[in-house]
Design a protein around this motif. Sequence first.
Motif, PDB file in Angstrom:
ATOM      1  N   GLU A   1      27.211  34.852  49.112  1.00 51.61           N
ATOM      2  CA  GLU A   1      27.851  35.850  50.353  1.00 51.61           C
ATOM      3  C   GLU A   1      29.237  35.877  50.247  1.00 51.61           C
ATOM      4  O   GLU A   1      30.068  36.969  50.220  1.00 51.61           O
ATOM      5  N   LEU A   2      29.988  34.677  50.260  1.00 54.17           N
ATOM      6  CA  LEU A   2      31.452  34.453  50.259  1.00 54.17           C
ATOM      7  C   LEU A   2      32.112  35.244  49.250  1.00 54.17           C
ATOM      8  O   LEU A   2      33.196  36.122  49.216  1.00 54.17           O
ATOM      9  N   THR A   3      31.487  34.922  48.007  1.00 55.93           N
ATOM     10  CA  THR A   3      32.325  35.736  46.582  1.00 55.93           C
ATOM     11  C   THR A   3      31.968  37.113  46.562  1.00 55.93           C
ATOM     12  O   THR A   3      32.795  38.062  46.303  1.00 55.93           O
ATOM     13  N   THR A   4      30.690  37.472  47.036  1.00 56.13           N
ATOM     14  CA  THR A   4      30.400  38.840  47.016  1.00 56.13           C
ATOM     15  C   THR A   4      31.283  39.645  47.853  1.00 56.13           C
ATOM     16  O   THR A   4      31.679  41.010  47.259  1.00 56.13           O
ATOM     17  N   VAL A   5      31.499  39.296  49.132  1.00 60.94           N
ATOM     18  CA  VAL A   5      32.250  40.176  49.958  1.00 60.94           C
ATOM     19  C   VAL A   5      33.577  40.168  49.447  1.00 60.94           C
ATOM     20  O   VAL A   5      34.327  41.395  49.396  1.00 60.94           O
TER      21      VAL A   5
ATOM     22  N   ALA B   1      38.308  42.596  46.822  1.00 64.14           N
ATOM     23  CA  ALA B   1      39.685  42.500  46.526  1.00 64.14           C
ATOM     24  C   ALA B   1      40.235  43.346  45.280  1.00 64.14           C
ATOM     25  O   ALA B   1      41.436  43.854  45.370  1.00 64.14           O
ATOM     26  N   PRO B   2      39.656  43.467  44.169  1.00 62.54           N
ATOM     27  CA  PRO B   2      40.063  44.393  42.886  1.00 62.54           C
ATOM     28  C   PRO B   2      40.100  45.436  43.444  1.00 62.54           C
ATOM     29  O   PRO B   2      40.917  46.352  42.877  1.00 62.54           O
ATOM     30  N   ILE B   3      39.314  46.004  44.220  1.00 61.96           N
ATOM     31  CA  ILE B   3      39.276  47.474  44.767  1.00 61.96           C
ATOM     32  C   ILE B   3      40.679  47.721  45.445  1.00 61.96           C
ATOM     33  O   ILE B   3      41.163  48.735  45.550  1.00 61.96           O
ATOM     34  N   ILE B   4      40.794  46.794  46.435  1.00 63.17           N
ATOM     35  CA  ILE B   4      41.903  46.857  47.289  1.00 63.17           C
ATOM     36  C   ILE B   4      43.203  46.951  46.392  1.00 63.17           C
ATOM     37  O   ILE B   4      44.151  47.565  46.729  1.00 63.17           O
ATOM     38  N   VAL B   5      43.212  46.237  45.417  1.00 59.09           N
ATOM     39  CA  VAL B   5      44.476  46.140  44.635  1.00 59.09           C
ATOM     40  C   VAL B   5      44.877  47.352  44.040  1.00 59.09           C
ATOM     41  O   VAL B   5      46.038  47.918  43.780  1.00 59.09           O
ATOM     42  N   THR B   6      43.752  48.059  43.385  1.00 63.85           N
ATOM     43  CA  THR B   6      43.947  49.178  42.728  1.00 63.85           C
ATOM     44  C   THR B   6      44.346  50.171  43.866  1.00 63.85           C
ATOM     45  O   THR B   6      45.307  51.006  43.274  1.00 63.85           O
ATOM     46  N   VAL B   7      43.943  50.353  44.941  1.00 66.58           N
ATOM     47  CA  VAL B   7      44.500  51.266  45.906  1.00 66.58           C
ATOM     48  C   VAL B   7      45.760  50.942  46.325  1.00 66.58           C
ATOM     49  O   VAL B   7      46.843  51.884  46.428  1.00 66.58           O
ATOM     50  N   LEU B   8      46.075  49.750  46.553  1.00 67.35           N
ATOM     51  CA  LEU B   8      47.543  49.335  46.853  1.00 67.35           C
ATOM     52  C   LEU B   8      48.498  49.509  45.908  1.00 67.35           C
ATOM     53  O   LEU B   8      49.884  49.921  46.077  1.00 67.35           O
ATOM     54  N   SER B   9      48.205  49.534  44.258  1.00 71.90           N
ATOM     55  CA  SER B   9      48.986  49.555  43.196  1.00 71.90           C
ATOM     56  C   SER B   9      49.649  50.769  43.570  1.00 71.90           C
ATOM     57  O   SER B   9      50.901  51.177  42.976  1.00 71.90           O
ATOM     58  N   VAL B  10      48.686  52.030  43.863  1.00 69.37           N
ATOM     59  CA  VAL B  10      49.176  53.295  43.955  1.00 69.37           C
ATOM     60  C   VAL B  10      50.214  53.780  45.022  1.00 69.37           C
ATOM     61  O   VAL B  10      51.309  54.106  44.705  1.00 69.37           O
TER      62      VAL B  10
ATOM     63  N   VAL C   1      36.397  52.339  40.025  1.00 71.45           N
ATOM     64  CA  VAL C   1      36.615  51.543  41.653  1.00 71.45           C
ATOM     65  C   VAL C   1      35.511  51.807  42.241  1.00 71.45           C
ATOM     66  O   VAL C   1      35.049  51.061  43.157  1.00 71.45           O
ATOM     67  N   LEU C   2      35.324  53.013  42.449  1.00 72.96           N
ATOM     68  CA  LEU C   2      34.000  53.539  43.577  1.00 72.96           C
ATOM     69  C   LEU C   2      32.847  53.094  43.118  1.00 72.96           C
ATOM     70  O   LEU C   2      31.989  52.712  43.978  1.00 72.96           O
ATOM     71  N   ILE C   3      32.672  52.974  41.864  1.00 71.32           N
ATOM     72  CA  ILE C   3      31.031  52.282  41.451  1.00 71.32           C
ATOM     73  C   ILE C   3      31.214  50.652  41.732  1.00 71.32           C
ATOM     74  O   ILE C   3      30.242  50.250  42.278  1.00 71.32           O
ATOM     75  N   GLY C   4      32.375  50.223  41.563  1.00 69.03           N
ATOM     76  CA  GLY C   4      32.698  48.729  41.971  1.00 69.03           C
ATOM     77  C   GLY C   4      32.255  48.596  43.689  1.00 69.03           C
ATOM     78  O   GLY C   4      31.814  47.640  43.848  1.00 69.03           O
ATOM     79  N   PHE C   5      32.962  49.644  44.191  1.00 66.83           N
ATOM     80  CA  PHE C   5      32.985  49.303  45.727  1.00 66.83           C
ATOM     81  C   PHE C   5      31.372  49.426  46.274  1.00 66.83           C
ATOM     82  O   PHE C   5      31.081  48.898  47.154  1.00 66.83           O
ATOM     83  N   ALA C   6      30.638  50.637  45.409  1.00 68.90           N
ATOM     84  CA  ALA C   6      29.386  50.855  45.943  1.00 68.90           C
ATOM     85  C   ALA C   6      28.526  49.508  45.528  1.00 68.90           C
ATOM     86  O   ALA C   6      27.568  49.084  46.255  1.00 68.90           O
ATOM     87  N   GLY C   7      28.903  48.714  44.310  1.00 70.80           N
ATOM     88  CA  GLY C   7      27.981  47.787  43.846  1.00 70.80           C
ATOM     89  C   GLY C   7      28.506  46.319  45.127  1.00 70.80           C
ATOM     90  O   GLY C   7      27.316  45.818  45.412  1.00 70.80           O
ATOM     91  N   VAL C   8      29.394  46.546  45.397  1.00 76.60           N
ATOM     92  CA  VAL C   8      29.784  45.384  46.577  1.00 76.60           C
ATOM     93  C   VAL C   8      29.125  45.561  47.816  1.00 76.60           C
ATOM     94  O   VAL C   8      28.766  44.730  48.253  1.00 76.60           O
ATOM     95  N   PHE C   9      29.066  47.128  48.052  1.00 77.42           N
ATOM     96  CA  PHE C   9      28.257  47.196  49.262  1.00 77.42           C
ATOM     97  C   PHE C   9      26.862  47.262  49.497  1.00 77.42           C
ATOM     98  O   PHE C   9      26.370  46.506  50.202  1.00 77.42           O
TER      99      PHE C   9
END
Length: 202
Positions: free
Chosen positions: A104-108, A112-121, A136-144
């Motif tokens: 659970e810890l690592t999944t949530v 972080a990589p999604i947040i990094v991508t957004v912040l890099s912009v 990134v959106l697919i990754g976010f959906a996967g995390v969710f």
Amino acid sequence: MADIAILETRERVLAGILLTGAAYLLFSTQDASIKLLVVGMSVWQIMFFRSIAILGACAAIGGRQLFADTMRSPIVRPMLVRSAFTLAAWLCYYNAARSLQLAELTTVYYAAPIIVTVLSVFLLGEKVPMLRWLAVLIGFAGVFVACDPTHLGLSVPVLLVLAAAFLWGIAIVLLRKTALAECSMIQLLLNNFYFLLFSAVP
């Protein structure tokens, strides 16, 4: 000449991908160790002894010259800010590890990589291609989906992991800036020296 330059760029990118993969493997091993340690030790103790171990390794590898170069480094002050964000991320993460299972810890935390991508912009002004935004959106959906929010809920430990992901994202963006100005060993030395100072008093 152009073909050689393209080939060298591809080799550097491939090396970067392999090193990143190795880093995440080591981080996963560290996460499992932390999960065991937080049962009987405080987070401050873990951070303190972790920093001592890394500083000892830096001293063994770089010797006195590394410390001399670090004292003259132009990133001494910027690293203080980055270290503060990194430490805050670790504190949130380690405290959450007391209550959540490792999976659970690592999944949530994979947010972080999604947040990094957004912040890099927003913070670095980097341009992210449309294909990468889709990933990134697919990754976010996967995390969710993997988090299964209906089962996991929005508890304090979950919020701590999300805070850790956000703080880690900021630290990674700052890392991108300092990485261009100084070698990794000096960054590692400064980072853990600040960690040692921050955790020594508690």
